[in-house]
Design an enzyme around this catalytic site. Structure first.
Site, PDB file in Angstrom:
ATOM      1  N   CYS A 243      -3.156   1.986  -5.604  1.00 49.49           N
ATOM      2  CA  CYS A 243      -2.586   3.004  -4.724  1.00 49.49           C
ATOM      3  C   CYS A 243      -1.180   3.396  -5.159  1.00 49.49           C
ATOM      4  O   CYS A 243      -0.777   4.560  -5.015  1.00 49.49           O
ATOM      5  CB  CYS A 243      -2.593   2.545  -3.273  1.00 49.49           C
ATOM      6  SG  CYS A 243      -1.667   1.026  -2.973  1.00 49.49           S
TER       7      CYS A 243
ATOM      8  N   HIS B 210       0.866  -1.167   0.000  1.00 48.65           N
ATOM      9  CA  HIS B 210       0.000   0.000   0.000  1.00 48.65           C
ATOM     10  C   HIS B 210       0.904   1.218   0.000  1.00 48.65           C
ATOM     11  O   HIS B 210       1.885   1.271   0.731  1.00 48.65           O
ATOM     12  CB  HIS B 210      -0.899   0.032   1.232  1.00 48.65           C
ATOM     13  CG  HIS B 210      -1.649   1.320   1.354  1.00 48.65           C
ATOM     14  ND1 HIS B 210      -2.683   1.632   0.495  1.00 48.65           N
ATOM     15  CD2 HIS B 210      -1.492   2.367   2.182  1.00 48.65           C
ATOM     16  CE1 HIS B 210      -3.130   2.835   0.822  1.00 48.65           C
ATOM     17  NE2 HIS B 210      -2.425   3.296   1.841  1.00 48.65           N
TER      18      HIS B 210
END
Length: 144
Positions: A77, A4
């Site tokens: 992301c 992430h």
């Protein structure tokens, strides 16, 4: 991707993820995203933009990054963080954050190419009247 990535700027962390409606951009306290475990900070140069310019940029990004357009490999992301960092004028995010997504992209590309070839074979089969087995044997032999 597996990693992430969020972008910390002006005391907030911006990231991109899936949602059914609206923007996929979320804002959280730095290193405190509720859905992800913080691992490490990758330091990039400071942006020369002021908070007003950053706010305007985030509004533009919010319109561009709709949550229902999120894709685990192609638009995630990491792609958002890379785009945002480049627009901030601080350069790209580290390449290692993309490794799994790049591998996934290769797998998807091969899968899509195979699907296209198989669909083409089915079309050829129905047009030419040849059996699917004969066509597959011919395709296989042409690959050798």
């Amino acid at each position: 991707g597996v990693f992430h990535a969020g972008v910390e700027v002006a005391g907030r962390e911006f990231s991109f993820g899936y949602c059914a409606d609206g923007t996929g951009i979320g804002i959280s306290k730095p290193r405190k995203h509720p859905m992800h475990h913080f691992r490490e900070t990758c330091h990039l140069p400071r942006t020369a933009l002021d908070e007003a310019a950053i706010g305007k940029m985030v509004e533009e990004l919010a319109a561009e990054y709709q949550g229902n357009e999120y894709h685990l490999v192609r638009r995630n992301c990491c792609t958002f963080a890379d785009d945002f960092c480049n627009r901030l004028g601080v350069g790209p995010i580290p390449q290692w954050t993309y490794r799994l997504a790049q591998f996934g992209e290769k797998v998807l590309s091969v899968s899509e190419d195979l699907e296209e070839k198989v669909l083409g074979l089915n079309l050829s089969c129905s047009v030419n009247g040849n059996s699917t087995l004969e066509l597959l044997k011919g395709q296989f032999q042409s690959l050798q």
